[in-house]
Design a protein around this motif. Structure first.
Motif, PDB file in Angstrom:
ATOM      1  N   UNK A 177     -48.166   5.590 -24.992  1.00 15.40           N
ATOM      2  CA  UNK A 177     -49.122   6.084 -24.007  1.00 15.40           C
ATOM      3  C   UNK A 177     -48.426   6.679 -22.796  1.00 15.40           C
ATOM      4  N   UNK A 178     -47.330   6.045 -22.385  1.00 11.68           N
ATOM      5  CA  UNK A 178     -46.539   6.571 -21.266  1.00 11.68           C
ATOM      6  C   UNK A 178     -45.993   7.955 -21.606  1.00 11.68           C
ATOM      7  N   UNK A 179     -45.442   8.076 -22.810  1.00 13.32           N
ATOM      8  CA  UNK A 179     -44.849   9.351 -23.219  1.00 13.32           C
ATOM      9  C   UNK A 179     -45.891  10.467 -23.295  1.00 13.32           C
ATOM     10  N   UNK A 180     -47.059  10.164 -23.849  1.00 12.32           N
ATOM     11  CA  UNK A 180     -48.102  11.194 -23.970  1.00 12.32           C
ATOM     12  C   UNK A 180     -48.621  11.587 -22.592  1.00 12.32           C
TER      13      UNK A 180
ATOM     14  N   UNK B 149     -39.672  -4.525 -22.008  1.00 14.70           N
ATOM     15  CA  UNK B 149     -38.939  -3.906 -23.105  1.00 14.70           C
ATOM     16  C   UNK B 149     -38.031  -2.791 -22.580  1.00 14.70           C
ATOM     17  N   UNK B 150     -36.851  -2.673 -23.177  1.00 12.25           N
ATOM     18  CA  UNK B 150     -35.925  -1.613 -22.783  1.00 12.25           C
ATOM     19  C   UNK B 150     -36.520  -0.237 -23.038  1.00 12.25           C
ATOM     20  N   UNK B 151     -37.295  -0.121 -24.127  1.00 12.07           N
ATOM     21  CA  UNK B 151     -37.908   1.160 -24.454  1.00 12.07           C
ATOM     22  C   UNK B 151     -38.876   1.617 -23.379  1.00 12.07           C
TER      23      UNK B 151
ATOM     24  N   UNK C 115     -54.077  -1.255 -26.844  1.00  8.95           N
ATOM     25  CA  UNK C 115     -54.700  -0.004 -27.283  1.00  8.95           C
ATOM     26  C   UNK C 115     -55.641   0.543 -26.221  1.00  8.95           C
ATOM     27  N   UNK C 116     -56.319  -0.347 -25.477  1.00  7.49           N
ATOM     28  CA  UNK C 116     -57.163   0.106 -24.374  1.00  7.49           C
ATOM     29  C   UNK C 116     -56.325   0.767 -23.286  1.00  7.49           C
ATOM     30  N   UNK C 117     -55.186   0.169 -22.982  1.00  9.14           N
ATOM     31  CA  UNK C 117     -54.301   0.743 -21.966  1.00  9.14           C
ATOM     32  C   UNK C 117     -53.824   2.125 -22.396  1.00  9.14           C
ATOM     33  N   UNK C 118     -53.365   2.231 -23.644  1.00  5.38           N
ATOM     34  CA  UNK C 118     -52.864   3.510 -24.142  1.00  5.38           C
ATOM     35  C   UNK C 118     -53.970   4.561 -24.126  1.00  5.38           C
TER      36      UNK C 118
ATOM     37  N   UNK D 191     -49.415   3.890 -12.016  1.00  9.97           N
ATOM     38  CA  UNK D 191     -48.578   2.716 -11.775  1.00  9.97           C
ATOM     39  C   UNK D 191     -48.990   1.674 -12.794  1.00  9.97           C
ATOM     40  N   UNK D 192     -48.106   1.350 -13.705  1.00 12.89           N
ATOM     41  CA  UNK D 192     -48.417   0.482 -14.843  1.00 12.89           C
ATOM     42  C   UNK D 192     -47.704  -0.851 -14.672  1.00 12.89           C
ATOM     43  N   UNK D 193     -48.474  -1.930 -14.603  1.00 14.96           N
ATOM     44  CA  UNK D 193     -47.903  -3.279 -14.499  1.00 14.96           C
ATOM     45  C   UNK D 193     -47.944  -3.903 -15.884  1.00 14.96           C
ATOM     46  N   UNK D 194     -46.854  -3.822 -16.579  1.00 14.71           N
ATOM     47  CA  UNK D 194     -46.750  -4.341 -17.950  1.00 14.71           C
ATOM     48  C   UNK D 194     -45.275  -4.337 -18.348  1.00 14.71           C
ATOM     49  N   UNK D 195     -44.984  -5.046 -19.422  1.00 14.76           N
ATOM     50  CA  UNK D 195     -43.627  -5.021 -19.948  1.00 14.76           C
ATOM     51  C   UNK D 195     -43.609  -4.774 -21.442  1.00 14.76           C
ATOM     52  N   UNK D 196     -44.760  -4.364 -21.996  1.00 21.45           N
ATOM     53  CA  UNK D 196     -44.965  -4.314 -23.437  1.00 21.45           C
ATOM     54  C   UNK D 196     -44.494  -2.999 -24.052  1.00 21.45           C
ATOM     55  N   UNK D 197     -43.706  -3.092 -25.079  1.00 23.42           N
ATOM     56  CA  UNK D 197     -43.217  -1.921 -25.807  1.00 23.42           C
ATOM     57  C   UNK D 197     -44.348  -1.086 -26.386  1.00 23.42           C
ATOM     58  N   UNK D 198     -45.474  -1.737 -26.734  1.00 22.29           N
ATOM     59  CA  UNK D 198     -46.560  -1.042 -27.415  1.00 22.29           C
ATOM     60  C   UNK D 198     -47.223   0.039 -26.572  1.00 22.29           C
ATOM     61  N   UNK D 199     -47.071  -0.024 -25.250  1.00 20.01           N
ATOM     62  CA  UNK D 199     -47.699   1.012 -24.437  1.00 20.01           C
ATOM     63  C   UNK D 199     -46.749   2.182 -24.174  1.00 20.01           C
TER      64      UNK D 199
END
Length: 274
Positions: A131-134, A155-157, A101-104, A120-128
C-alpha cells in the motif's frame, strides 16, 4: 494539495506502546486511553513535524472488536471529530484479521483520489508495504512512525519503502495509558451496521478458485484503469441486483465496488498466509 492523513494500526499502537513503557505483559483489557482528544492532538503535532502538509484530512484508526464488542476506547474514539474508526475482525486466537487490508485499501484510495499529499502511518507490519508503494506511485509521501525500538518491531521492508521513518519514544507514551483496577464489563455491543457486509460473500463466490497471483493481477488492473475490470464488475453488480431484488442506487454501487476492492485485498492476505 497541502493535506495529510494519520493512519493508526491500533494493534501495533497498543502492543509497541506497552513495550515502550516497559510493560510488555500489559493487556488491553487492563488499560484505557487517558485522554483520547489530547492523544490525537499530540499525534497531529508529531505528524506536522514529519509532513510537508499542514492541514489534517482525518485520522484513520484501525482496530478490531474484542469479545464480540467495541472497547470503551473504540466507542469514545468513534465519536471524535476528524477520526474514522475502521474495524476488522478478531479470530478465535485473538488475532486481528482484515485490518491490514483495510489500511492498504484506504491508503491507496486516498492517494488515487488525490485526497492527500502526505500519509503518516503508525505501524510496523510488512503487509502494508504494498500500500505504501502504490500510494507513492501516485505522488504521496509516506512517513512511517514507529514506536519504541523499531529495529525490533518494524519490518525492514516497510522501513525501506517509507519516505521517512521516525519514532515515538517512552516519554511520549508517559501519560497515554491509564491502568484499570476493575476490568469487568469493558466491552460494548457492536451495532448491527458494524457487522461485515454480506455482499462480501458474493465477492468470495466470484473470485473462488483464483490463486494469489490472479488476485494480485486484478489489483494491478484496477490500479492501472481506475476501476474494476468489466469481466468482474458486471457479474458482481448483476449478482448484487439479484440478491437485493432491485436495481442499486449510484451510492450503493459506489459502496459495493469499494467492498469488492476491500475484500480482494483481504483474500490476497489470506492466500499469502496459506
Amino acid at each position: 494539495m497541502d493535506r495529510y492523513a494519520i493512519i493508526v494500526d491500533a494493534g501495533y499502537f497498543y502492543a509497541a506502546g506497552f513495550t515502550a513503557i516497559e510493560s510488555p505483559n500489559l493487556h488491553r483489557a487492563n488499560v484505557r486511553l487517558t485522554d483520547p482528544r489530547k492523544l490525537l492532538e499530540n499525534l497531529k503535532q508529531k505528524a506536522e513535524d514529519l509532513a510537508d502538509a499542514n492541514n489534517l484530512l482525518r485520522v484513520y484508526w484501525y482496530d478490531a472488536p474484542i469479545s464480540g464488542g467495541m472497547t470503551p476506547d473504540q466507542a469514545e474514539l468513534s465519536q471524535l471529530p476528524s477520526l474514522k474508526l475502521r474495524l476488522g475482525v478478531m479470530n478465535g486466537h485473538g488475532q486481528q484479521k482484515g485490518v491490514d487490508s483495510l489500511i492498504v485499501t484506504d491508503l491507496v484510495e486516498l492517494a488515487r483520489q488525490r485526497a492527500i499529499s502526505d500519509a503518516i502511518v503508525i505501524s510496523g507490519d510488512e503487509d502494508i508495504r504494498v500500500g505504501v508503494a502504490i500510494a507513492q506511485s501516485y505522488g504521496v509521501r509516506v512517513h512511517v512512525l514507529g514506536i519504541g525500538d523499531t529495529q525490533k518491531n518494524m519490518s525492514n521492508g516497510l522501513r525501506q519503502e517509507a519516505d521517512t521513518v521516525a519514532e515515538l519514544n517512552a516519554q511520549w507514551f508517559e501519560h497515554v495509558f491509564t491502568r484499570l483496577e476493575n476490568t469487568e464489563n469493558q466491552y460494548i455491543e457492536v451495532p448491527a451496521e458494524s457487522v461485515p457486509d454480506p455482499w462480501k460473500s458474493i465477492v468470495d463466490n466470484l473470485l473462488a478458485n483464483r490463486d494469489r497471483a490472479e488476485l494480485t493481477g486484478i489489483v494491478a488492473l484496477i490500479e492501472s484503469s481506475g476501476g474494476i475490470p468489466a469481466e468482474y464488475d458486471r457479474p458482481f453488480i448483476g449478482a448484487l441486483g439479484k440478491f437485493e431484488k432491485r436495481r442499486l442506487s449510484p451510492e450503493e454501487l459506489a459502496e459495493a465496488r469499494k467492498i469488492f476492492r476491500e475484500r480482494l485485498a483481504e483474500l490476497i492476505l489470506l492466500k499469502s498466509a496459506e
